[in-house]
Design a protein around this motif. Sequence first.
Motif, PDB file in Angstrom:
ATOM      1  N   ASP A 194      13.280 -35.841   7.171  1.00  0.00           N
ATOM      2  CA  ASP A 194      12.949 -36.645   8.341  1.00  0.00           C
ATOM      3  C   ASP A 194      13.697 -36.085   9.550  1.00  0.00           C
ATOM      4  N   PHE A 208      16.327 -37.161  11.207  1.00  0.00           N
ATOM      5  CA  PHE A 208      17.779 -37.159  11.075  1.00  0.00           C
ATOM      6  C   PHE A 208      18.229 -36.011  10.169  1.00  0.00           C
ATOM      7  N   SER A 209      17.496 -35.798   9.095  1.00  0.00           N
ATOM      8  CA  SER A 209      17.808 -34.682   8.193  1.00  0.00           C
ATOM      9  C   SER A 209      17.675 -33.344   8.914  1.00  0.00           C
ATOM     10  N   ILE A 229      12.315 -46.200  11.500  1.00  0.00           N
ATOM     11  CA  ILE A 229      13.738 -46.470  11.401  1.00  0.00           C
ATOM     12  C   ILE A 229      14.319 -45.492  10.387  1.00  0.00           C
ATOM     13  N   GLU A 230      15.583 -45.139  10.544  1.00  0.00           N
ATOM     14  CA  GLU A 230      16.180 -44.064   9.739  1.00  0.00           C
ATOM     15  C   GLU A 230      16.103 -44.315   8.244  1.00  0.00           C
ATOM     16  N   ARG A 248      18.393 -45.461   6.240  1.00  0.00           N
ATOM     17  CA  ARG A 248      19.654 -45.128   5.563  1.00  0.00           C
ATOM     18  C   ARG A 248      20.609 -46.318   5.642  1.00  0.00           C
ATOM     19  N   VAL A 301      12.950 -41.979   6.383  1.00  0.00           N
ATOM     20  CA  VAL A 301      12.417 -42.791   7.469  1.00  0.00           C
ATOM     21  C   VAL A 301      11.367 -43.780   6.963  1.00  0.00           C
ATOM     22  N   ASN A 317       9.032 -44.687  19.404  1.00  0.00           N
ATOM     23  CA  ASN A 317      10.365 -44.357  18.905  1.00  0.00           C
ATOM     24  C   ASN A 317      11.250 -43.933  20.067  1.00  0.00           C
ATOM     25  N   LEU A 352      14.565 -41.646  20.479  1.00  0.00           N
ATOM     26  CA  LEU A 352      15.450 -40.713  19.791  1.00  0.00           C
ATOM     27  C   LEU A 352      16.721 -40.554  20.593  1.00  0.00           C
TER      28      LEU A 352
END
Length: 534
Positions: free
Chosen positions: A195, A197-198, A331-332, A334, A347, A408, A410
């Motif tokens: 995703d 964030f990754s 949404i993340e 996590r 995500v 979104n 970011l």
Amino acid sequence: MNLVEFLKDLSQQNVELWLDGDKLRYRAAKEALTSTLLNKIKQHKTEIINLLREHISASKFYPLTYGQQGLWFLYKLVPQSAAYNIAFTARIRSHLNIPALQRAFQTLIGRHPTLRTTFGQRDAEPFQEVHEDQEVCFDEIDASNWNWDELTTRVIEAYQRPFDLEREPVLRVSLFTRSAQDYVLLLTIHHIAVDGFSFGILLDELRLLYEADNTGRAISLPPIKSQYRDFVQWQREMLASPVGDNLWAYWQKQLAGNLPVLKLPTDRPRPPIQTYQGASHTFELNQELTSKVREMAKAQGATLYMTLLTAFQVLLYRYTGQEDIIVGCPIEGRSQPEFAETVGFFVNMLALRVNLAGNSTFSALLSQVRQTVLNAIAHQDYPSPLLIERLQVNRDPSLPGLFRVSFNLLKLGEMAQDYELSVSNQTRTRKDWGGLALEPFVIPQQEGQNDIVLDMMEMSESLLGIFRYNTDLFDATTISRMASHFQILLEGIITNPGEQIALLPLLTEAEQLDLLWKWNNNQVECPQTQCIHQ
């Protein structure tokens, strides 16, 4: 009995087997470990231990998360689509140690199992297989004789090349060489493996690994606490628990009744099957407007995210006249701290439903959206593909699931600043990126998953907006006009947040002139003996 097949079956049921010294250990959800299954494991204990010692590990195979299953469904539906290719692009304007860069990518693949994963299907059930070793797909292309237009076209073609998730790597690198100190780097990964964030984690580690290899300096990256397969197991156990029941009850209530279908005015009729053809339009909110939006959000007791989301929902209301609107918001995913640094697809898309009836003020609507967002975040762990399945949303091949638009914001912190190079030509040159000088190289990342996607990005002093849109439905001029309307709407909201949403300004000065003067003075004499239609 074929023991290898038995171990694969166990892994696909999320039953993990491993060796602890000379002892065989196992772990799984209670409902998975039936007495029959346990007896089979005990019966073949010696053979299983021998196989594990030979590195034929059952942990190489495990199920997909529900989020991955949604992407797998779309992949099987349109395997040639590039709608879920995500990319990082940059122009390198310095000497490049190509072998060191290739080794840095190879280290990333060895470090993160999701990057050496392929996907398959057995008895209608998808699974993923982690390979012990996988060589990085690293292509060097001689672009020294190409002009700029040809270079850009070739980079876009490389980005849009579809992935074969069943046989080929999910990550590929393309390096276009113009000269000894001029390169274009393209990193493309399929969304099913990572995703956003990754992606930030990978770029940060890539920079450190390249610099260490290039300078001969030792580097020690922090150990990864949890792997993606641990998240798969956590998700399944959570959904089978009372926590999962409570999450389902919340979303079932939020999405009760007839779900609204957003009817945006399109330039063309919707095709019978969604093709995921897309393009993007980038715009920027200047420093002054960005500062005022932030100040207004703070004064209203809301976040910047909530304020921009509410403004976008007002824009959709003004375009459609609909008072019941659902917007998808990623949404993340996590929520569990042990997965904070794990690379994978976490995500989750939250379906935020807002009631715009009664022509309320923007301030009142913002208060409603604020509470909706907070409640959704508190219930974020219920996967949207499972929600669509349990709500029995009609999977019309021409329509997305719960919503047609998404939003979104970011926050490009230190880890994700590199991504700016891919999306804005205004981004400052990174003069020391692991010893390299990087300049922006922007290509349209053509994601057509929904009719319209609005991504806002927090830059150092301004806000960058990207409208991604389905080109089957919209022309570029239409989306450009929509971006202008969004900015005018924000300016009106800042001036008077207590104004009713139907009265907030939307049109540009040129459009107001056309509406009030040009069109009103273009009169035609009509015969009194004929009707209007005649």
